[in-house]
Design an enzyme around this catalytic site. Structure first.
Site, PDB file in Angstrom:
ATOM      1  N   LYS A  29      38.810  33.963  40.792  1.00  0.00           N
ATOM      2  CA  LYS A  29      39.085  32.529  40.748  1.00  0.00           C
ATOM      3  C   LYS A  29      37.891  31.745  41.310  1.00  0.00           C
ATOM      4  CE  LYS A  29      44.056  33.399  41.457  1.00  0.00           C
ATOM      5  NZ  LYS A  29      45.200  33.114  42.348  1.00  0.00           N
ATOM      6  N   TYR A  69      49.192  30.234  33.449  1.00  0.00           N
ATOM      7  CA  TYR A  69      50.232  30.318  34.481  1.00  0.00           C
ATOM      8  C   TYR A  69      51.576  29.779  33.991  1.00  0.00           C
ATOM      9  CZ  TYR A  69      47.206  31.842  38.348  1.00  0.00           C
ATOM     10  OH  TYR A  69      46.404  32.579  39.187  1.00  0.00           O
ATOM     11  N   ASN A 132      43.362  32.671  47.193  1.00  0.00           N
ATOM     12  CA  ASN A 132      43.434  34.130  47.333  1.00  0.00           C
ATOM     13  C   ASN A 132      42.496  34.876  46.371  1.00  0.00           C
ATOM     14  OD1 ASN A 132      44.838  33.822  44.980  1.00  0.00           O
ATOM     15  ND2 ASN A 132      46.783  34.636  45.736  1.00  0.00           N
ATOM     16  N   HIS A 135      42.957  37.105  40.494  1.00  0.00           N
ATOM     17  CA  HIS A 135      44.196  37.258  39.724  1.00  0.00           C
ATOM     18  C   HIS A 135      44.195  38.632  39.051  1.00  0.00           C
ATOM     19  CE1 HIS A 135      47.395  36.574  36.796  1.00  0.00           C
ATOM     20  NE2 HIS A 135      46.593  37.173  35.938  1.00  0.00           N
ATOM     21  N   GLU A 146      47.640  38.171  28.544  1.00  0.00           N
ATOM     22  CA  GLU A 146      46.504  37.536  29.237  1.00  0.00           C
ATOM     23  C   GLU A 146      45.170  37.953  28.619  1.00  0.00           C
ATOM     24  OE1 GLU A 146      48.809  36.854  33.508  1.00  0.00           O
ATOM     25  OE2 GLU A 146      47.303  38.437  33.388  1.00  0.00           O
TER      26      GLU A 146
HETATM   27  P1  ADP Z   1      49.958  36.841  42.026  1.00  0.00           P
HETATM   28  O1  ADP Z   1      48.675  36.071  41.813  1.00  0.00           O
HETATM   29  O2  ADP Z   1      49.851  37.746  43.237  1.00  0.00           O
HETATM   30  O3  ADP Z   1      50.444  37.550  40.796  1.00  0.00           O
HETATM   31  P2  ADP Z   1      52.022  34.777  41.589  1.00  0.00           P
HETATM   32  O4  ADP Z   1      51.982  35.087  40.132  1.00  0.00           O
HETATM   33  O5  ADP Z   1      53.335  34.704  42.269  1.00  0.00           O
HETATM   34  O6  ADP Z   1      51.100  35.782  42.447  1.00  0.00           O
HETATM   35  O7  ADP Z   1      51.315  33.352  41.838  1.00  0.00           O
HETATM   36  C1  ADP Z   1      50.156  32.997  41.142  1.00  0.00           C
HETATM   37  C2  ADP Z   1      49.233  32.306  42.084  1.00  0.00           C
HETATM   38  O8  ADP Z   1      49.835  31.102  42.543  1.00  0.00           O
HETATM   39  C3  ADP Z   1      48.906  33.068  43.365  1.00  0.00           C
HETATM   40  O9  ADP Z   1      47.865  34.015  43.213  1.00  0.00           O
HETATM   41  C4  ADP Z   1      48.509  31.956  44.299  1.00  0.00           C
HETATM   42  O10 ADP Z   1      47.158  31.538  44.060  1.00  0.00           O
HETATM   43  C5  ADP Z   1      49.426  30.827  43.871  1.00  0.00           C
HETATM   44  N1  ADP Z   1      50.619  30.760  44.729  1.00  0.00           N
HETATM   45  C6  ADP Z   1      51.632  31.651  44.784  1.00  0.00           C
HETATM   46  N2  ADP Z   1      52.549  31.299  45.693  1.00  0.00           N
HETATM   47  C7  ADP Z   1      52.108  30.131  46.225  1.00  0.00           C
HETATM   48  C8  ADP Z   1      52.598  29.235  47.225  1.00  0.00           C
HETATM   49  N3  ADP Z   1      53.749  29.482  47.849  1.00  0.00           N
HETATM   50  N4  ADP Z   1      51.871  28.154  47.513  1.00  0.00           N
HETATM   51  C9  ADP Z   1      50.711  27.899  46.888  1.00  0.00           C
HETATM   52  N5  ADP Z   1      50.181  28.689  45.929  1.00  0.00           N
HETATM   53  C10 ADP Z   1      50.862  29.800  45.615  1.00  0.00           C
END
Ligand code: ADP
Length: 169
Positions: A29, A69, A132, A135, A146
């Site tokens: 990202k 997303y 974080n 992805h 994807e």
């Molecule tokens: P992952 O990326 O681990 O598959 P998710 O698909 O649940 O997780 O979420 C997609 C992305 O949305 C996450 O990587 C993170 O950047 C963001 N995200 C998830 N939960 C939150 C939250 N509670 N608050 C803000 N951003 C979030």
């Protein structure tokens, strides 16, 4: 009864091929790109023994981020997340290898870096959930969708690496 052993063998062969060809979509990202973590993240996958079969850097539009997303569109953080993904360069990749979808998620670590184990990418390199850095597809169907969203079929390079014999035996 004579046919049975060879049928079993063929099934095992097919399974081995299918497993070898498993592919997942991984994206660094904008925070990971800006922080200079591209090489560190690529090397986690490369050193594990996975094979890079597609890579490109691009700034996705907000509409594109919303498509990526789409399954999170009801979540309160959806808008901020899509704004962020489209705020700068993203390094999009496809990695191939046995179990790469599930194990790739292990390499990445828990969604919230506060809960990611040390040794994982997010555990070692990120602090908060909104930033974080990476992805990874969460299952076979998502991986397929994807990869198709981010890449054209021609972008994917099928090749044999000499190290495969040393990785898979
Ligand atoms: P992952 O990326 O681990 O598959 P998710 O698909 O649940 O997780 O979420 C997609 C992305 O949305 C996450 O990587 C993170 O950047 C963001 N995200 C998830 N939960 C939150 C939250 N509670 N608050 C803000 N951003 C979030």
């Amino acid at each position: 009864t004579l046919a049975l052993p060879s049928t079993v063998f063929m099934l095992q062969e097919q399974e081995a091929c299918a497993a070898e060809m498993e592919r997942t979509f991984i994206a660094i990202k904008p925070d990971g790109v800006q922080r200079g973590l591209i090489s560190e993240i690529i090397s986690r996958f490369e050193c594990k023994g996975y094979k890079l079969v597609a890579i490109k850097i691009l700034v996705p539009s907000k509409e594109f981020a919303q498509k990526h997303y789409h399954n999170l569109k009801e979540r309160p953080f959806f808008n901020g997340l899509c704004e962020f993904l489209s705020s700068g360069p993203v390094m999009a990749m496809v990695w191939e290898g046995e179990g790469v979808i599930k194990y790739g998620r292990k390499l990445i670590g828990a969604t919230d870096p506060q809960k990611s184990e040390p040794g994982t990418i997010r555990g070692d390199l990120a602090v908060v959930v909104e930033r974080n850095i990476i992805h990874g597809s969460d299952g076979p169907e998502t991986a397929k969708d994807e990869i198709n969203l981010w890449f054209k079929p021609d972008d994917l390079v099928s090749y044999t690496s000499n190290s495969e014999n040393w990785i898979y035996g």
